[in-house]
Design an enzyme around this catalytic site. Structure first.
Site, PDB file in Angstrom:
ATOM      1  CG  ASN A   1      15.339 -50.214  54.370  1.00 44.59           C
ATOM      2  OD1 ASN A   1      15.644 -51.112  53.588  1.00 44.59           O
ATOM      3  ND2 ASN A   1      15.866 -49.008  54.307  1.00 44.59           N
TER       4      ASN A   1
ATOM      5  CG  HIS B   1      11.479 -39.286  49.741  1.00 43.34           C
ATOM      6  ND1 HIS B   1      12.427 -39.701  48.836  1.00 43.34           N
ATOM      7  CD2 HIS B   1      12.171 -38.848  50.825  1.00 43.34           C
ATOM      8  CE1 HIS B   1      13.636 -39.526  49.342  1.00 43.34           C
ATOM      9  NE2 HIS B   1      13.509 -38.998  50.555  1.00 43.34           N
ATOM     10  CG  LEU B   2       7.372 -42.318  53.978  1.00 45.05           C
ATOM     11  CD1 LEU B   2       6.486 -43.427  54.540  1.00 45.05           C
ATOM     12  CD2 LEU B   2       6.820 -40.947  54.368  1.00 45.05           C
TER      13      LEU B   2
ATOM     14  CG  ASN C   1      23.084 -35.682  48.318  1.00 47.78           C
ATOM     15  OD1 ASN C   1      22.855 -34.574  48.802  1.00 47.78           O
ATOM     16  ND2 ASN C   1      22.254 -36.703  48.435  1.00 47.78           N
TER      17      ASN C   1
ATOM     18  CB  ILE D   1      10.771 -44.901  56.860  1.00 52.53           C
ATOM     19  CG1 ILE D   1      11.678 -44.097  57.794  1.00 52.53           C
ATOM     20  CG2 ILE D   1       9.603 -45.525  57.614  1.00 52.53           C
ATOM     21  CD1 ILE D   1      11.077 -42.771  58.253  1.00 52.53           C
TER      22      ILE D   1
ATOM     23  NE  ARG E   1      14.296 -31.451  57.521  1.00 52.66           N
ATOM     24  CZ  ARG E   1      14.351 -31.872  56.255  1.00 52.66           C
ATOM     25  NH1 ARG E   1      13.509 -31.404  55.359  1.00 52.66           N
ATOM     26  NH2 ARG E   1      15.244 -32.757  55.891  1.00 52.66           N
TER      27      ARG E   1
ATOM     28  CE  LYS F   1      24.042 -39.236  52.795  1.00 56.23           C
ATOM     29  NZ  LYS F   1      22.605 -39.462  52.823  1.00 56.23           N
TER      30      LYS F   1
ATOM     31  NE  ARG G   1      18.917 -33.998  47.191  1.00 53.35           N
ATOM     32  CZ  ARG G   1      18.401 -34.792  48.089  1.00 53.35           C
ATOM     33  NH1 ARG G   1      19.152 -35.718  48.652  1.00 53.35           N
ATOM     34  NH2 ARG G   1      17.150 -34.681  48.432  1.00 53.35           N
TER      35      ARG G   1
ATOM     36  CG  ASP H   1      17.177 -44.438  63.150  1.00 54.75           C
ATOM     37  OD1 ASP H   1      16.279 -45.236  62.796  1.00 54.75           O
ATOM     38  OD2 ASP H   1      18.331 -44.477  62.708  1.00 54.75           O
TER      39      ASP H   1
ATOM     40  CD  GLU I   1      17.034 -38.635  46.833  1.00 55.17           C
ATOM     41  OE1 GLU I   1      17.622 -39.413  47.617  1.00 55.17           O
ATOM     42  OE2 GLU I   1      16.442 -37.614  47.210  1.00 55.17           O
TER      43      GLU I   1
ATOM     44  NE  ARG J   1      17.637 -47.661  61.275  1.00 54.93           N
ATOM     45  CZ  ARG J   1      18.612 -47.336  60.447  1.00 54.93           C
ATOM     46  NH1 ARG J   1      19.195 -48.274  59.754  1.00 54.93           N
ATOM     47  NH2 ARG J   1      19.015 -46.089  60.315  1.00 54.93           N
TER      48      ARG J   1
ATOM     49  CG  HIS K   1      11.992 -35.305  49.374  1.00 51.58           C
ATOM     50  ND1 HIS K   1      11.046 -35.245  50.374  1.00 51.58           N
ATOM     51  CD2 HIS K   1      13.187 -35.289  49.995  1.00 51.58           C
ATOM     52  CE1 HIS K   1      11.645 -35.191  51.555  1.00 51.58           C
ATOM     53  NE2 HIS K   1      12.944 -35.217  51.353  1.00 51.58           N
TER      54      HIS K   1
HETATM   55  P1  ADP Z   1      18.281 -39.626  54.128  1.00 53.12           P
HETATM   56  O1  ADP Z   1      18.892 -40.032  52.801  1.00 53.12           O
HETATM   57  O2  ADP Z   1      17.332 -38.487  54.036  1.00 53.12           O
HETATM   58  O3  ADP Z   1      19.242 -39.550  55.262  1.00 53.12           O
HETATM   59  P2  ADP Z   1      17.091 -42.246  54.142  1.00 53.12           P
HETATM   60  O4  ADP Z   1      16.185 -42.336  52.987  1.00 53.12           O
HETATM   61  O5  ADP Z   1      18.374 -42.994  54.099  1.00 53.12           O
HETATM   62  O6  ADP Z   1      17.301 -40.742  54.552  1.00 53.12           O
HETATM   63  O7  ADP Z   1      16.284 -42.708  55.430  1.00 53.12           O
HETATM   64  C1  ADP Z   1      16.876 -42.678  56.693  1.00 53.12           C
HETATM   65  C2  ADP Z   1      15.851 -43.096  57.713  1.00 53.12           C
HETATM   66  O8  ADP Z   1      15.284 -44.362  57.342  1.00 53.12           O
HETATM   67  C3  ADP Z   1      16.486 -43.332  59.075  1.00 53.12           C
HETATM   68  O9  ADP Z   1      16.422 -42.187  59.851  1.00 53.12           O
HETATM   69  C4  ADP Z   1      15.609 -44.414  59.666  1.00 53.12           C
HETATM   70  O10 ADP Z   1      14.659 -43.818  60.489  1.00 53.12           O
HETATM   71  C5  ADP Z   1      14.882 -45.048  58.505  1.00 53.12           C
HETATM   72  N1  ADP Z   1      15.173 -46.472  58.359  1.00 53.12           N
HETATM   73  C6  ADP Z   1      16.188 -47.047  57.700  1.00 53.12           C
HETATM   74  N2  ADP Z   1      16.112 -48.396  57.798  1.00 53.12           N
HETATM   75  C7  ADP Z   1      15.014 -48.676  58.542  1.00 53.12           C
HETATM   76  C8  ADP Z   1      14.385 -49.876  59.007  1.00 53.12           C
HETATM   77  N3  ADP Z   1      14.873 -51.068  58.728  1.00 53.12           N
HETATM   78  N4  ADP Z   1      13.265 -49.754  59.753  1.00 53.12           N
HETATM   79  C9  ADP Z   1      12.768 -48.536  60.041  1.00 53.12           C
HETATM   80  N5  ADP Z   1      13.310 -47.384  59.633  1.00 53.12           N
HETATM   81  C10 ADP Z   1      14.414 -47.437  58.893  1.00 53.12           C
END
Ligand code: ADP
Length: 390
Positions: A329, A205-206, A8, A326, A238, A15, A90, A280, A376, A282, A178
């Site tokens: 988690n 898908h967040l 990916n 998001i 974005r 990845k 991918r 992010d 994925e 978080r 996605h």
């Molecule tokens: P990608 O694979 O597109 O990089 P992910 O599905 O891994 O994305 O999601 C990454 C996003 O998830 C991070 O930018 C972060 O904002 C969010 N994220 C991950 N863990 C948490 C959490 N515990 N609380 C809030 N947001 C989180």
């Protein structure tokens, strides 16, 4: 042990995961080369999550994605004990014609190169490792799995923009992305939520990219993403849906170049642009800056609006599923988003949400709420296994 490699490739990271195929697919390795061209760093974990490699490289040693692929390949040859039998990739764009994963040959590569203008930031990165592997191991079957394929069953009405028809024939249409994530989640629903799998479901898908997909009996009928991965929800960096007049204004009145507008909308907008704090979630949840809270409010608001739009496409709603970084988690974000779905009759079970249960709505909830972790890479491995004939 025969294995499948899943690749990916993003703009600055590669990845990869390795699956053994004996007696079903089993994850053996998960790794990534980050900071390609700037601060290259290879980290690999085994199937149990233990770190088994951690190397920092000079920027010049891993200057681009083909170089990253060579390093990862060399590491696998040296350290991985299995026998690689196929590689799955991918690929963000399969254009109008690739409605399913495909075994890669020269014609496929030539076709996929035609879609570079449709996804200039992603498609070249996806194709680079394919070529790098083809050069070294022309014998190895490679399979392309597309983010667009799962949405190719959308109706013509859904896929059109209201611009002159000849643009549609040229490929200016709503593709949706996605798709590998949505295909995986749609495939899980009959096992884990049979009561809604045949009904009307929105999957959210967040992650750093974000979108919603409307599933009718497990098939995608609508997506918030369109021609590119810029549309729909605001994302980490974005912009999401924006009046095209804003872009005309930036070009005509602000004198920005197309390239500057592209950078603004892909890299400096969304949660990062609105908050001025971070992309992010978080970091935004922890921040005391009012702009961080505002950016999250906007994100939640837009998810609610778009959920209404997709529910209209479905003619109602039976379930709403959270997935990706998001969605999987953050109980806090799930609670806020679910609050915006209350008018649908969605009622969140706070304890189940805090625990991250599969089902997080109350028994009375008219719309059932779920958390379903996506995968994925496993989806790509499945397609690769099926198509490569092992
Ligand atoms: P990608 O694979 O597109 O990089 P992910 O599905 O891994 O994305 O999601 C990454 C996003 O998830 C991070 O930018 C972060 O904002 C969010 N994220 C991950 N863990 C948490 C959490 N515990 N609380 C809030 N947001 C989180």
């Amino acid at each position: 042990m025969d294995t499948i490699l899943v690749v990916n490739a993003g703009s600055s990271s590669l990845k990869f995961e390795v699956f053994s195929i004996e007696g079903g697919l089993h994850k053996r390795l998960k790794g990534q080369m980050e900071g390609v061209g700037t601060a290259p760093h290879l980290r690999v974990k085994d199937g149990a999550g233990a770190v088994i490699a951690d190397h920092v490289f000079e920027p010049g040693d891993v200057a681009d994605l083909p170089a990253a692929m060579r390093h990862v390949g060399a590491w696998l040859v040296e350290r991985h004990e299995g026998r690689l039998v196929a590689v799955g990739h991918r690929v963000v764009h399969g254009g109008p014609d690739y409605t399913a994963p495909v075994l890669i040959d020269e014609k496929v590569i030539a076709d996929l190169e035609r879609y570079v203008p449709l996804a200039p930031l992603h498609q070249p990165n996806n194709l680079a490792p394919i070529r790098a592997i083809l050069e070294r191991r022309p014998d190895l079957p490679q399979v392309a799995c597309f983010d667009t394929s799962f949405h190719r069953g959308h109706s013509a009405v859904a896929d059109h923009y209201a611009i002159p028809e000849h643009f549609f024939a040229e490929g200016v249409r709503r593709y949706g992305f996605h798709g590998l994530s949505y295909e995986y989640v749609a495939g899980r629903l009959p096992e884990i939520a049979p009561e809604v799998a045949g009904g009307r479901v929105i999957v959210a898908h967040l992650g750093s990219g974000a979108s919603l997909c409307a599933l009718s009996a497990g098939r995608s009928v609508e997506s918030t993403l369109g021609f590119t991965a810029l549309d729909g929800l605001p994302m980490g960096t974005r912009c999401g849906q924006i009046d095209p007049g804003v872009i005309l204004y930036l070009l005509d009145q602000k004198g920005m170049t197309a390239h500057e507008v592209q950078d603004l909308l892909y890299k400096d907008s969304g949660l990062k642009g609105l908050s001025g704090v971070s992309n992010d979630v978080r970091a935004l949840l922890e921040s005391t800056e009012p702009s961080a809270a505002f950016a999250l409010d906007h994100f939640v608001y837009r998810i609610g609006l778009n959920a209404g739009m997709l529910a209209a496409a479905l003619g109602g709603l039976d379930a709403f599923v959270f997935t990706a970084g998001i969605g999987e988690n953050s109980p806090d974000m799930r609670a806020r988003i679910s609050d915006g779905l209350r008018w649908f009759g969605a009622a969140l079970d706070a304890q189940a949400n805090a625990r991250g249960d599969l089902l997080i709505s109350t028994p009375e909830s008219v719309v059932r709420l779920y958390v379903v972790p996506t995968d994925e890479e496993l989806m790509i491995a499945r397609h690769t296994l099926a198509i490569s004939g092992h």
